[in-house]
Design a protein around this motif. Sequence first.
Motif, PDB file in Angstrom:
ATOM      1  N   ALA A  98       3.097   8.116  -7.094  1.00 19.58           N
ATOM      2  CA  ALA A  98       2.513   8.370  -5.780  1.00 19.58           C
ATOM      3  C   ALA A  98       1.217   9.149  -5.949  1.00 19.58           C
ATOM      4  N   ALA A  99       0.261   8.870  -5.077  1.00 20.30           N
ATOM      5  CA  ALA A  99      -1.027   9.549  -5.149  1.00 20.30           C
ATOM      6  C   ALA A  99      -1.134  10.701  -4.162  1.00 20.30           C
ATOM      7  N   GLY A 100      -0.062  10.987  -3.434  1.00 23.41           N
ATOM      8  CA  GLY A 100      -0.090  12.103  -2.501  1.00 23.41           C
ATOM      9  C   GLY A 100      -0.584  11.684  -1.132  1.00 23.41           C
ATOM     10  N   VAL A 101      -1.877  11.387  -1.015  1.00 23.55           N
ATOM     11  CA  VAL A 101      -2.436  10.977   0.272  1.00 23.55           C
ATOM     12  C   VAL A 101      -2.010   9.549   0.585  1.00 23.55           C
ATOM     13  N   GLY A 102      -1.854   9.254   1.868  1.00 18.57           N
ATOM     14  CA  GLY A 102      -1.481   7.910   2.273  1.00 18.57           C
ATOM     15  C   GLY A 102      -0.126   7.493   1.758  1.00 18.57           C
ATOM     16  N   ALA A 132      15.153   9.581   0.265  1.00 20.77           N
ATOM     17  CA  ALA A 132      14.505   9.762  -1.033  1.00 20.77           C
ATOM     18  C   ALA A 132      14.301  11.242  -1.339  1.00 20.77           C
ATOM     19  N   ILE A 133      13.883  12.003  -0.336  1.00 18.46           N
ATOM     20  CA  ILE A 133      13.666  13.435  -0.533  1.00 18.46           C
ATOM     21  C   ILE A 133      14.976  14.142  -0.858  1.00 18.46           C
ATOM     22  N   GLU A 189       4.587  13.104  -9.796  1.00 20.30           N
ATOM     23  CA  GLU A 189       5.929  13.295 -10.350  1.00 20.30           C
ATOM     24  C   GLU A 189       7.001  12.919  -9.342  1.00 20.30           C
ATOM     25  N   CYS A 190       6.793  13.297  -8.089  1.00 24.37           N
ATOM     26  CA  CYS A 190       7.771  12.996  -7.055  1.00 24.37           C
ATOM     27  C   CYS A 190       7.907  11.487  -6.866  1.00 24.37           C
ATOM     28  N   ASN A 215      12.249   6.564  -8.180  1.00 25.71           N
ATOM     29  CA  ASN A 215      12.919   5.522  -8.957  1.00 25.71           C
ATOM     30  C   ASN A 215      14.046   6.090  -9.810  1.00 25.71           C
ATOM     31  N   GLN A 216      13.811   7.255 -10.430  1.00 22.84           N
ATOM     32  CA  GLN A 216      14.824   7.841 -11.296  1.00 22.84           C
ATOM     33  C   GLN A 216      16.080   8.245 -10.535  1.00 22.84           C
ATOM     34  N   THR A 217      15.949   8.486  -9.244  1.00 23.49           N
ATOM     35  CA  THR A 217      17.110   8.880  -8.443  1.00 23.49           C
ATOM     36  C   THR A 217      17.707   7.707  -7.677  1.00 23.49           C
TER      37      THR A 217
END
Length: 245
Positions: free
Chosen positions: A3-7, A14-15, A38-39, A44-46
């Motif tokens: 993820a790039a954070g913005v948008g 997921a959270i 990282e988030c 995917n890892q979760t």
Amino acid sequence: MPAAGVGCAFSRRAIDRIIAQRGSVDPFAADCLTEDYECGLLVNQTGGRSTFLRVRDESGGLIATREFFPATIAASVRQKTRWIHGIAFQGWDRLGWRVGPGDLWMRLRDRRGPLVALVLTVAYLMLLLWPMMLVLEAAGLVERVPSSPLLRGLLVFNLASLLWRLAMRAMHSGREYGWTEGARALVRFPVGNVIAIMATQRALVAYVRVLSGQRLRWEHTVHRVHVVTACGGEDHSGAALPSAA
């Protein structure tokens, strides 16, 4: 998908999964320089999945978040330093490599920054040495070493790949922002390479300092002008919107 954070949008599910894996009340790690990246991987890892959306509005404009990249070399280097430090160095430490083939390829691609900077440095040094070698060869002081067919083929392939990449960069930039910006994208290409070289050196020094016990430094990007203000009150977006669930 990183993820790039913005948008970027995360579902509550997921959270919650990321919080459960971290054993914390915060899904974002405060000690990570690229916590959004990282988030995104942790989705995917979760057990979650992510989707890259590219949609347009009724007028044909892309629906996305738009922002200015730092306008000076110093600010650009600081920004890219944080990305390289967080993704290439911290990502190696914090997330490791124990993933499937697809994710492994993505992590190799994301963490190639320091290696790319090293190759770029050598390449630009060779460009500087090339005219000197031509002069020495013309003076009879050195003798050219004949190249093999394999080497010539590799050079042709690399040149074709470079031209293809430049063409795609100019074409897509010109399509969304006008052909003046498409031409400028070609000019910015070597500038971006120089920024990457400088940022990698700073990121490596910062990473070594952290390993030696010094405190992690966060170099935040200062946004002085909002894009809507600069565009006269209209936000003509120009990127895609990723989402995760």
